[in-house]
Design an enzyme around this catalytic site. Structure first.
Site, PDB file in Angstrom:
ATOM      1  N   HIS A 121       0.874  -1.175   0.000  1.00 26.79           N
ATOM      2  CA  HIS A 121       0.000   0.000   0.000  1.00 26.79           C
ATOM      3  C   HIS A 121       0.914   1.229   0.000  1.00 26.79           C
ATOM      4  O   HIS A 121       2.005   1.188   0.576  1.00 26.79           O
ATOM      5  CB  HIS A 121      -0.820  -0.056   1.290  1.00 26.79           C
ATOM      6  CG  HIS A 121      -1.915   0.937   1.431  1.00 26.79           C
ATOM      7  ND1 HIS A 121      -1.688   2.266   1.721  1.00 26.79           N
ATOM      8  CD2 HIS A 121      -3.266   0.799   1.356  1.00 26.79           C
ATOM      9  CE1 HIS A 121      -2.851   2.900   1.825  1.00 26.79           C
ATOM     10  NE2 HIS A 121      -3.821   2.035   1.604  1.00 26.79           N
ATOM     11  N   ASP A 198       2.945  -4.358   8.134  1.00 26.57           N
ATOM     12  CA  ASP A 198       1.691  -3.628   8.000  1.00 26.57           C
ATOM     13  C   ASP A 198       0.555  -4.644   8.106  1.00 26.57           C
ATOM     14  O   ASP A 198       0.355  -5.452   7.195  1.00 26.57           O
ATOM     15  CB  ASP A 198       1.701  -2.908   6.639  1.00 26.57           C
ATOM     16  CG  ASP A 198       0.358  -2.297   6.265  1.00 26.57           C
ATOM     17  OD1 ASP A 198      -0.641  -2.558   6.966  1.00 26.57           O
ATOM     18  OD2 ASP A 198       0.307  -1.578   5.255  1.00 26.57           O
ATOM     19  N   GLN A 201      -4.514  -5.302   6.790  1.00 33.53           N
ATOM     20  CA  GLN A 201      -5.428  -6.258   6.159  1.00 33.53           C
ATOM     21  C   GLN A 201      -5.461  -7.612   6.861  1.00 33.53           C
ATOM     22  O   GLN A 201      -6.289  -8.455   6.517  1.00 33.53           O
ATOM     23  CB  GLN A 201      -5.039  -6.484   4.690  1.00 33.53           C
ATOM     24  CG  GLN A 201      -5.312  -5.306   3.794  1.00 33.53           C
ATOM     25  CD  GLN A 201      -6.781  -4.942   3.704  1.00 33.53           C
ATOM     26  OE1 GLN A 201      -7.650  -5.812   3.778  1.00 33.53           O
ATOM     27  NE2 GLN A 201      -7.057  -3.673   3.577  1.00 33.53           N
ATOM     28  N   LYS A 224     -10.409  -1.221  10.131  1.00 31.73           N
ATOM     29  CA  LYS A 224     -10.411  -2.391   9.254  1.00 31.73           C
ATOM     30  C   LYS A 224     -10.971  -3.613   9.989  1.00 31.73           C
ATOM     31  O   LYS A 224     -11.171  -4.655   9.390  1.00 31.73           O
ATOM     32  CB  LYS A 224      -8.994  -2.684   8.757  1.00 31.73           C
ATOM     33  CG  LYS A 224      -8.343  -1.542   7.961  1.00 31.73           C
ATOM     34  CD  LYS A 224      -8.670  -1.570   6.495  1.00 31.73           C
ATOM     35  CE  LYS A 224      -8.231  -0.337   5.768  1.00 31.73           C
ATOM     36  NZ  LYS A 224      -6.994  -0.471   5.021  1.00 31.73           N
ATOM     37  N   CYS A 362      -4.601   2.270  -3.811  1.00 26.13           N
ATOM     38  CA  CYS A 362      -3.407   2.781  -3.128  1.00 26.13           C
ATOM     39  C   CYS A 362      -2.218   1.848  -3.315  1.00 26.13           C
ATOM     40  O   CYS A 362      -1.380   1.702  -2.424  1.00 26.13           O
ATOM     41  CB  CYS A 362      -3.644   3.003  -1.630  1.00 26.13           C
ATOM     42  SG  CYS A 362      -4.866   4.243  -1.279  1.00 26.13           S
TER      43      CYS A 362
HETATM   44  C1  LIG Z   1      -5.968   0.482   4.784  1.00 24.04           C
HETATM   45  C2  LIG Z   1      -4.548   0.141   4.658  1.00 24.04           C
HETATM   46  C3  LIG Z   1      -3.549   1.034   5.052  1.00 24.04           C
HETATM   47  C4  LIG Z   1      -3.834   2.419   5.530  1.00 24.04           C
HETATM   48  O1  LIG Z   1      -4.624   2.436   6.676  1.00 24.04           O
HETATM   49  P1  LIG Z   1      -5.105   3.853   7.274  1.00 24.04           P
HETATM   50  O2  LIG Z   1      -6.167   3.468   8.237  1.00 24.04           O
HETATM   51  O3  LIG Z   1      -5.640   4.622   6.093  1.00 24.04           O
HETATM   52  O4  LIG Z   1      -3.922   4.494   7.887  1.00 24.04           O
HETATM   53  C5  LIG Z   1      -2.236   0.627   4.958  1.00 24.04           C
HETATM   54  N1  LIG Z   1      -1.905  -0.589   4.500  1.00 24.04           N
HETATM   55  C6  LIG Z   1      -2.835  -1.480   4.111  1.00 24.04           C
HETATM   56  C7  LIG Z   1      -2.406  -2.837   3.638  1.00 24.04           C
HETATM   57  C8  LIG Z   1      -4.181  -1.141   4.160  1.00 24.04           C
HETATM   58  O5  LIG Z   1      -5.095  -2.013   3.772  1.00 24.04           O
END
Ligand SMILES: *Cc1c(COP(=O)(O)O)cnc(C)c1O
Length: 404
Positions: A121, A198, A201, A224, A362
């Site tokens: 992302h 990260d 997800q 999320k 993104c």
């Molecule tokens: C949604 C997402 C982000 C960003 O999350 P925010 O809540 O907008 O800071 C970063 N990485 C992944 C893989 C995402 O799905």
């Protein structure tokens, strides 16, 4: 087992009609919906407990502090961190990554190397590019293959004594690929490199164990995983968090302030300048309770069933191509229909009450890899149904007829 009819009653928004049709919400990878149990906690907070935390001697301030710190402990337990002060409350994944990237500014030198995966992302790319600009470190990319999987042999070759940091998502938001992060972490550690994962997800689908993973940093967003927007957590190993300088200066993060010199508070407060999203933090704890009550094993099994069902039905549509067919993937399907722009499909689906995402998600480098402008992305949660997938399949067929 998931009792989906019962679960759907927890989500008031699922009763909405859009364009005269029942809402079919398949944009869960962008944000999940919020159950009444979590909404109630936010309302209760502002109705009965609202005050600023950590500072007041009065009863409300202490109640608010207790609620907020209870939430931190819930988050700690959920992700199995060793200490609650290893949980830094943030405004979300993006904030957590920027906090770490900023901290490494003082730890990296020219010609150090940092590794990013091809499946990231933008929020796990851009802060590191900015870090490289500041420090002169080099950004190298772990490549992906046509299935949407990272190429681990190439990763092995990229690692060296110059590697200081590796950042990779646990699960790709654009394709649903589950990355082999345990392997990635262990390999990086052989070279003394730190790893940030990260987890934006992964947190809706599985229950990560940061100690078992031995990960250095793990970041998520509450929205999320059935929580509110604007709140999330950064897990960091105590030793790393002690080493990193503060990100923002302000109230709450200090020990002593004079005009000559300021000393910083201990963990976690060193990284929590200013008044946080208190109700959001408390509601994040409630969202974790809610999801654990449903059970992550149940969630994973049911979502896998939805994924298999939808993949089979969609793949049967002539001219439809699915991007991201990794062996290990979650309930995300990115697709295009030959000769039709994803945006046009999304617009027609919206007319039918079906919410999907279209565009680059993104993750422009992934779209560049496939040489496409974007995809239609349907992402499923445990409150979705087989009947909703049937509606999506019928909608995609109709869109194809109208547009070709
Ligand atoms: C949604 C997402 C982000 C960003 O999350 P925010 O809540 O907008 O800071 C970063 N990485 C992944 C893989 C995402 O799905």
């Amino acid at each position: 087992m998931i009792n989906v009819d019962k679960i759907r009653k927890d989500f008031p928004i699922l009763n909405r009609e859009i364009n005269g049709k029942p809402l079919v919400y398949f944009d869960n990878a962008a944000t999940s919906q919020t159950p009444q149990q979590v909404i109630d906690v936010i309302v209760d907070y502002y109705t009965n407990h609202n005050a600023n935390i950590h500072r007041g001697v009065h009863a409300l301030s202490q109640e608010a502090t207790d609620l907020y710190e209870d939430a931190r402990r819930k988050i700690q337990q959920h992700f199995n961190a060793l200490h609650s002060h290893e949980i830094i409350m943030t405004s979300g994944t993006t904030h957590g990554i920027n906090l770490v990237a900023n901290g490494f500014s003082s730890l990296l030198q020219k010609d150090d190397e940092v590794l990013v995966s091809a499946l990231e992302h933008h929020s796990n790319i851009v802060p590191w590019q900015m870090l490289c600009e500041r420090t002169g470190a080099k950004l190298k990319v772990i490549p992906m293959n046509a299935n949407g999987e990272l190429v681990m042999s190439a990763y092995d070759e990229l690692l060296s004594d110059k590697t200081k940091l590796v950042f990779v998502n646990h699960i790709s938001n654009a394709l649903g690929t589950i990355n082999p992060i345990k392997y990635i972490i262990d390999k990086a550690h052989e070279f003394g490199a730190a790893v940030l994962v990260d987890g934006a997800q992964s947190c809706p689908h599985i229950k990560p164990d940061v100690q078992a993973l031995d990960v250095d940093f793990y970041v998520v967003s509450a929205h999320k995983m059935c929580g509110p927007t604007g709140v999330g957590m950064l897990y960091g190993k105590e030793a790393w968090l002690k080493k990193l300088p503060p990100y923002q200066g302000g109230g709450e993060m200090i020990d002593q302030v004079t005009f000559e010199h300021t000393t910083y508070a201990g963990l976690p407060h060193k990284f929590e300048a200013g008044t946080p999203n208190i109700s959001g933090g408390v509601a994040f704890g409630a969202a974790i309770d809610y999801m654990n009550h449903i059970g992550f094993d149940n969630i994973a099994a049911y979502e896998h069933e939805l994924l298999v069902y939808a993949t089979e039905k969609l793949a049967a549509i002539e001219g439809l191509k699915i991007y991201g067919v990794a062996q290990e993937k979650t309930s995300v399907i990115s697709f295009n229909i030959e000769g039709i722009h994803p945006y046009d499909i999304g617009t027609i689906l919206d007319k039918m009450g079906i919410a999907v995402r279209t565009g680059h998600h993104c993750a422009q480098p992934i779209m560049d890899f496939y040489k496409i402008p974007g995809t239609v992305r349907a992402s499923f949660a445990f409150y979705n149904t087989h009947a909703e997938i049937d509606a999506l399949v019928a909608g995609v067929k109709k869109a194809k007829m109208m547009l070709s």
